[in-house]
Write a protein that holds these residues in place. Sequence first.
Motif, PDB file in Angstrom:
ATOM      1  N   SER A  42       0.821  -1.215   0.000  1.00  0.00           N
ATOM      2  CA  SER A  42       0.000   0.000   0.000  1.00  0.00           C
ATOM      3  C   SER A  42       0.853   1.263   0.000  1.00  0.00           C
ATOM      4  O   SER A  42       0.541   2.234  -0.685  1.00  0.00           O
ATOM      5  CB  SER A  42      -0.914   0.033   1.231  1.00  0.00           C
ATOM      6  OG  SER A  42      -1.798  -1.039   1.211  1.00  0.00           O
ATOM      7  N   SER A  56       6.852  -0.267   7.167  1.00  0.00           N
ATOM      8  CA  SER A  56       5.565  -0.902   7.474  1.00  0.00           C
ATOM      9  C   SER A  56       5.559  -1.471   8.875  1.00  0.00           C
ATOM     10  O   SER A  56       4.589  -1.308   9.620  1.00  0.00           O
ATOM     11  CB  SER A  56       5.272  -2.028   6.479  1.00  0.00           C
ATOM     12  OG  SER A  56       5.237  -1.540   5.176  1.00  0.00           O
ATOM     13  N   SER A  90       0.038   9.383   2.703  1.00  0.00           N
ATOM     14  CA  SER A  90      -0.863   8.453   2.013  1.00  0.00           C
ATOM     15  C   SER A  90      -1.764   7.749   3.018  1.00  0.00           C
ATOM     16  O   SER A  90      -2.907   7.457   2.725  1.00  0.00           O
ATOM     17  CB  SER A  90      -0.077   7.446   1.181  1.00  0.00           C
ATOM     18  OG  SER A  90       0.625   6.549   2.013  1.00  0.00           O
ATOM     19  N   HIS A  94      -5.886   8.525   2.690  1.00  0.00           N
ATOM     20  CA  HIS A  94      -6.577   7.404   2.017  1.00  0.00           C
ATOM     21  C   HIS A  94      -7.436   6.652   2.969  1.00  0.00           C
ATOM     22  O   HIS A  94      -7.345   6.545   4.075  1.00  0.00           O
ATOM     23  CB  HIS A  94      -5.573   6.452   1.360  1.00  0.00           C
ATOM     24  CG  HIS A  94      -4.945   7.076   0.159  1.00  0.00           C
ATOM     25  ND1 HIS A  94      -3.620   7.364   0.096  1.00  0.00           N
ATOM     26  CD2 HIS A  94      -5.473   7.495  -0.999  1.00  0.00           C
ATOM     27  CE1 HIS A  94      -3.336   7.915  -1.066  1.00  0.00           C
ATOM     28  NE2 HIS A  94      -4.453   7.996  -1.743  1.00  0.00           N
TER      29      HIS A  94
END
Length: 94
Positions: A42, A56, A90, A94
């Motif tokens: 992602s 992450s 992001s 999102h």
Amino acid sequence: MKQDRAVYKKPIKDLPKDLLPREKALKYGLSSLSDEELLAISLGSGTKGINVIGLSQKILNGKSFKELKNISLEDLKKNQRNRYDKSSASLIYH
């Protein structure tokens, strides 16, 4: 996905293909991915000094992908060394 910390500092292109989330997803399917690998896909890229897999893991900090919605903006700021970058942006938008 627990990896040696040195793996997170290497550029993604220098890692073995079996450690790359996109390649693993293509070969084995999305269900084979860990939460960190799903988030890595992602995010798309890491930051200076840490690749997307390590980023992450830092963002999730032991939480599951489903719990990502509960991670606060303050936690994201801490993970980004008190600065915004495209990865945290992001996640926010999102």
